[in-house]
Every structure is written in structure tokens, then in C-alpha cells.
Design a protein around this motif. Structure first.
Motif, PDB file in Angstrom:
ATOM      1  N   LEU A   1       0.836  -1.202   0.000  1.00 45.60           N
ATOM      2  CA  LEU A   1       0.000   0.000   0.000  1.00 45.60           C
ATOM      3  C   LEU A   1       0.874   1.257   0.000  1.00 45.60           C
ATOM      4  O   LEU A   1       0.614   2.205  -0.753  1.00 45.60           O
ATOM      5  CB  LEU A   1      -0.920   0.010   1.223  1.00 45.60           C
TER       6      LEU A   1
ATOM      7  N   LEU B   1      -7.319   6.189   7.215  1.00 47.80           N
ATOM      8  CA  LEU B   1      -7.027   4.773   7.462  1.00 47.80           C
ATOM      9  C   LEU B   1      -6.835   4.508   8.950  1.00 47.80           C
ATOM     10  O   LEU B   1      -7.270   3.462   9.464  1.00 47.80           O
ATOM     11  CB  LEU B   1      -5.779   4.356   6.684  1.00 47.80           C
TER      12      LEU B   1
ATOM     13  N   PHE C   1      -6.241  -3.130   4.098  1.00 47.02           N
ATOM     14  CA  PHE C   1      -5.744  -2.094   3.201  1.00 47.02           C
ATOM     15  C   PHE C   1      -4.613  -2.639   2.332  1.00 47.02           C
ATOM     16  O   PHE C   1      -3.460  -2.195   2.404  1.00 47.02           O
ATOM     17  CB  PHE C   1      -5.265  -0.886   4.011  1.00 47.02           C
TER      18      PHE C   1
ATOM     19  N   CYS D   1      -8.915   0.580  -0.331  1.00 49.74           N
ATOM     20  CA  CYS D   1      -9.107   1.635   0.683  1.00 49.74           C
ATOM     21  C   CYS D   1     -10.264   2.564   0.361  1.00 49.74           C
ATOM     22  O   CYS D   1     -10.812   3.213   1.269  1.00 49.74           O
ATOM     23  CB  CYS D   1      -7.833   2.473   0.812  1.00 49.74           C
TER      24      CYS D   1
END
Length: 512
Positions: free
Chosen positions: A145, A186, A199, A205
Motif C-alpha cells: 500500500l 485509514l 488495506f 481503501c
């Protein structure tokens, strides 16, 4: 007392010190434990020895803390984090310091800078100020990510104007803001119970259900109102940017935009803080004092030919004040002023009006600034450049506002120093951006309804922006004008004026 404006009350600095002393004495008599703003404690021998080895700056910044420790019989070698915590408690609860936390930070920084360097026996004192919520660090999230977000950053920095859906490049500061907001989004999801492994990618997301949950987590039970909307609006702007980058489907994009519209923040005017600060200038005499301040400083310093650094900086602050008064640009533009690039002076060093010019790419809303300053402001700037600015120059530079080392000042530095200058010279609490509001309100008060002139003055692209911000002032002024009209009618001369004047709770028109 920290907010009291003794200058506008017509008091001298000494007179205000007498008032402060009297109030402090009255508080002591009433049993309130309080010390004067400046109290000279006698130093113990160990503290005297330690301070004698310091520079003047370090000595002055730690002297008060050393005196307080001496009174409490705390030797330098016994100082620890608990000592500084107790000192902060003393400053907060037993003194009338204007800003006790800043006074504590002065001593705290001086200790770590000057005392700890003397040897390992002296501990480094951490900042005990409680940090605000910052969310999880990026290192807590999956590596894939983080790598994908890095690619998003690089792409948004350069943009893609030839893509099917044009991608305009973003400024580094904008991308930094998006990155922080996305990380906070997040982090709130993790706090609400979403496993961090969820995620796995940027696409994952921005799932609609996750975004809804993130909005509720951000609210934390608070209502969706003008206080919570700005943060949510910024968060959704970052989420939409990421969603566009990963190319979500049409239906998902529509749902995300629908969520963004629900939390959208539409500023309808100034903040409450700025409205309160503008209220300082409702009195015409206060406004006059504020406008005259930079020119009074220039008058005081005009005969100096070899200024000190302090005098040069004071004149510089006066120049900033005069400039922002007569040309209410954003403080970023004021800070970046360059004598060779932005300023056009009369040829041959003649007296006359200066002209200021910024290209559209240098202005926040891409509107060219081209303005001519009046003679008085031009003369003040000329005096600063000819006599005072050379005192600050340590190397060749064409930037107008420089520090004592000859380095161009950053925007935040110009803004903070300007606020301190105005507070010191006039007692008013302002920020640099407030002068844009001051210009608009002052003009509209004298010329009701002339929004187009205000739009041009402030460089707004759309007159709707001007009206949205300043229509409230027009309403207030309209009510005041109507009240004055009623008062004149009630005082109107004539044989029957008194006989027919209405009474309110037993008071006649003359009492009103």
C-alpha cells in the motif's frame, strides 16, 4: 489582562505596569496566590556559577527558571522532567504571564541547548506538551500500500494533461496534505476495528462502505455541523483524488461524490475568531491608531542613518504593516517580494509611487496583481530599503524582507513577526491575513454594496466569493444605519415631536 489593550486606552507602558501591579496586589490581598509577571529571584551559588558560563541569550532565557529553582532549593544537578513540570504548573497557576506555556518553552529550550551540553550529568528534558492525535505512521500499513501511494505521489506531481481525463499537477504541499488526510482516514478505520490487512491496495481503501465507516469514525459521535465539516471535506477530497488515480468504476465514483457532497464544507464568511478580531476596529479611533502605527514608527526612526539590527527589523515590520494596509495581498506574496522581480521604482532614485506586480502563476488563485502604491507608503518602503535593509544584508540578495543573516524570510516568519509587531506597537491582536478582511470591511462600511470594488481589491476571481464572505457585514451595517435613521426621526424638531414621541417602559424619546 493578557487581552487588555492598554495602548488604545491611552496608557503608557509604565502606566499599564502600575495597573498590573495594583491588580496583582489586590489578588494577593484577596488570598489568590499569584506572582508578578517579572519576579527577580535571588540565585543560589550553584546556579550563579552555571549561568556565568553561558552566553547572554542563554543566561536571560533560563534565568527565571534558575531563580525559581533557587527558591525551592533545587540545585542544577537535581533538575529533571518533574522539575520542569512543576515549573509549568507554577507559571500557569501562580503568575499572570501572557503566555505561560511559551515562557516554559523558552526555559526548556535554553536548558537543552546550553546546560545539557555542559556534561552528561544534566538530563535532556522532553517536551511535556501533550501531542494531539496524529494517527498511525505509514510504517504500520502494508508495504504494498505504501509503495502504491508513493507511485500516486509521483504521478500527481507531474500530472498528465494529455490523458482522456486531464490530470493537473498538484503542488507538493497539496500532495502532502492529501497524504496526511488519507493516513488519518485509514488510522480512524483501524481504531474502529477494521483489520490493517484490509488495506492491501489503494483500490481496497476507497470502497464505498469503508469510506462511510471512515466518516462515522472521524465524527466519533459528534454532529455533522460547521465544526466537523472542514475536516471531513478535506478527507473526502483526498479520497476522491486517490479514487480517480486508481480508476474506480462509474457507479462507485458517483457514490463517493455523493458522500463528498453530504460532508462538503461551504464557508459562508469569516471564522468566529476573525470576526472577533475585526470587532477591535469598530471604534473609529482604534482604526485610526491601527492605520497610523507604521507611519509613526517611520517618523520616529527617519533621522537614523546608522541603525542597529533591532531598529532595522522594527522598520521592516512597519514596512510590512504599511504594505499590507495599502495593498491587501496574501502574506505569502508579501513575503516573496523581490526588488528586481516584483517592484518597479521611479527611475534615477527619484521620489514617487512604487508599483507592485505578480504574475498569475505566483498568486494563489491565478489572478495577476498589478498595483501602484500611494506616495506615503512608497516613501516608507524607500526609507526601509535605503537606510535600514542594508543593515541586515550579509550577502547579495534582492528579496525585500530578510532576516539578520541576510536570508529571505519564510511566509510563516513574516506572519508571526508582523502579529507580534502590531501587538507591541498598538495592543491589537491580528494576523497578516486579517488585513484583507480589514480592507473589505472598511471599504464596505464607507461604500455599502460596492462588492465589485472589493472583489478587485482582494483579487477574487468570482464576485460570489466576495459577497459570501462580506454580506454579513453589510447586514450589520444596514441595521446600524436604520437604527440611526430611527434615532434621527425620533429627535426630529417640530412642535409635535415630543408630544407624539413613543414611550418605552416609561422612557421617552429623549431618554433613548
Amino acid at each position: 489582562m493578557a487581552l487588555a489593550n492598554w495602548q488604545s486606552a491611552g496608557l503608557s507602558k509604565k502606566g499599564w505596569a502600575n495597573v498590573t501591579s495594583g491588580v496583582t496586589r489586590a489578588m494577593v490581598i484577596a488570598g489568590i496566590k499569584v506572582h508578578r509577571r517579572r519576579r527577580n529571584f535571588k540565585l543560589s551559588l550553584s546556579w550563579e556559577y552555571l549561568l556565568a558560563q553561558m552566553s547572554r541569550r542563554d543566561h536571560d532565557e533560563i534565568h527565571r527558571f534558575a531563580g525559581w529553582c533557587s527558591v525551592h532549593q533545587i540545585a542544577p544537578l537535581s533538575v529533571n522532567a518533574g522539575t520542569f513540570a512543576a515549573y509549568l504548573d507554577y507559571l500557569t497557576n501562580e503568575t499572570i504571564q501572557t503566555n505561560p506555556r511559551e515562557r516554559w518553552h523558552v526555559a526548556h529550550r535554553a536548558w537543552n541547548r546550553a546546560v545539557v551540553a555542559e556534561g552528561e550529568a544534566f538530563p535532556v528534558i522532553p517536551d511535556i506538551a501533550l501531542p494531539g492525535w496524529r494517527g498511525l505512521d505509514w510504517s504500520a500499513f502494508p508495504e504494498a500500500l505504501v509503495a502504491e501511494f508513493d507511485q500516486y505521489e509521483k504521478k500527481m506531481l507531474v500530472g498528465d494533461l494529455l490523458a482522456d481525463e486531464e490530470i493537473r499537477p498538484l503542488k507538493p504541499i497539496t500532495i502532502k496534505g492529501y497524504k496526511d488526510k488519507f493516513r488519518w482516514y485509514l488510522s480512524r478505520l483501524v481504531e474502529s476495528g477494521v483489520p490493517i490487512e484490509t488495506f492491501s491496495s489503494l483500490n481496497a481503501c476507497v470502497a464505498v462502505e469503508l469510506v462511510k465507516r471512515g466518516i462515522h469514525a472521524h465524527l466519533g459521535g459528534r454532529p455533522l455541523d460547521d465544526k466537523s465539516r472542514p475536516g471531513l471535506h478535506a478527507m473526502m477530497t483526498a479520497i476522491l483524488s486517490v479514487a480517480n488515480h486508481v480508476g474506480v468504476g462509474t457507479e462507485q465514483r458517483a457514490l463517493l461524490h455523493k458522500l463528498a457532497r453530504k460532508v462538503r464544507h461551504r464557508p459562508t464568511g469569516m471564522t468566529e475568531k476573525n470576526r472577533n478580531r475585526l470587532a477591535q476596529f469598530k471604534d473609529r479611533e482604534a482604526r485610526r491608531m491601527f492605520i497610523r502605527a507604521p507611519f509613526l514608527v517611520a517618523q520616529e526612526l527617519k533621522d537614523i542613518s546608522n541603525p542597529t539590527a533591532h531598529q532595522a527589523l522594527r522598520m521592516q515590520y512597519a514596512a510590512i504593516h504599511a504594505l499590507l494596509l495599502h495593498l491587501p495581498v496574501r502574506v505569502k506574496n508579501a513575503a516573496m517580494l523581490d526588488l528586481d522581480k516584483h517592484i518597479y521604482r521611479p527611475p534615477g532614485k527619484k521620489a514617487g509611487r512604487w508599483r507592485v506586480h505578480f504574475e498569475e502563476g505566483e498568486v494563489k488563485n491565478k489572478v495577476v496583481i498589478d498595483a501602484e502604491l500611494n506616495e506615503k507608503t512608497s516613501a516608507l518602503l524607500d526609507l526601509y530599503v535605503r537606510v535600514f535593509r542594508p543593515r541586515l544584508m550579509k550577502k547579495a540578495t534582492s528579496r525585500l524582507f530578510i532576516n539578520q543573516h541576510g536570508v529571505a524570510k519564510e511566509t510563516c516568519t513574516v506572519s508571526k513577526q508582523f502579529s507580534k509587531f502590531v501587538k507591541r506597537e498598538t495592543g491589537f491582536i491580528v494576523n497578516a491575513h486579517l488585513l484583507r478582511h480589514f480592507a473589505a470591511f472598511t471599504f464596505l462600511e464607507a461604500n455599502p454594496g460596492h462588492y465589485e470594488t472589493v472583489r478587485q481589491l482582494l483579487g477574487h476571481k468570482d464576485i460570489a466569493t466576495t459577497i459570501r464572505f462580506y454580506a454579513g457585514a453589510e447586514t450589520m451595517n444596514a441595521l446600524e444605519r436604520y437604527d440611526r435613521l430611527l434615532a434621527r426621526l425620533m429627535r426630529s424638531e417640530g412642535d409635535g415631536a415630543k408630544e407624539h414621541a413613543p414611550k418605552v417602559h416609561g422612557l421617552d424619546a429623549e431618554d433613548l
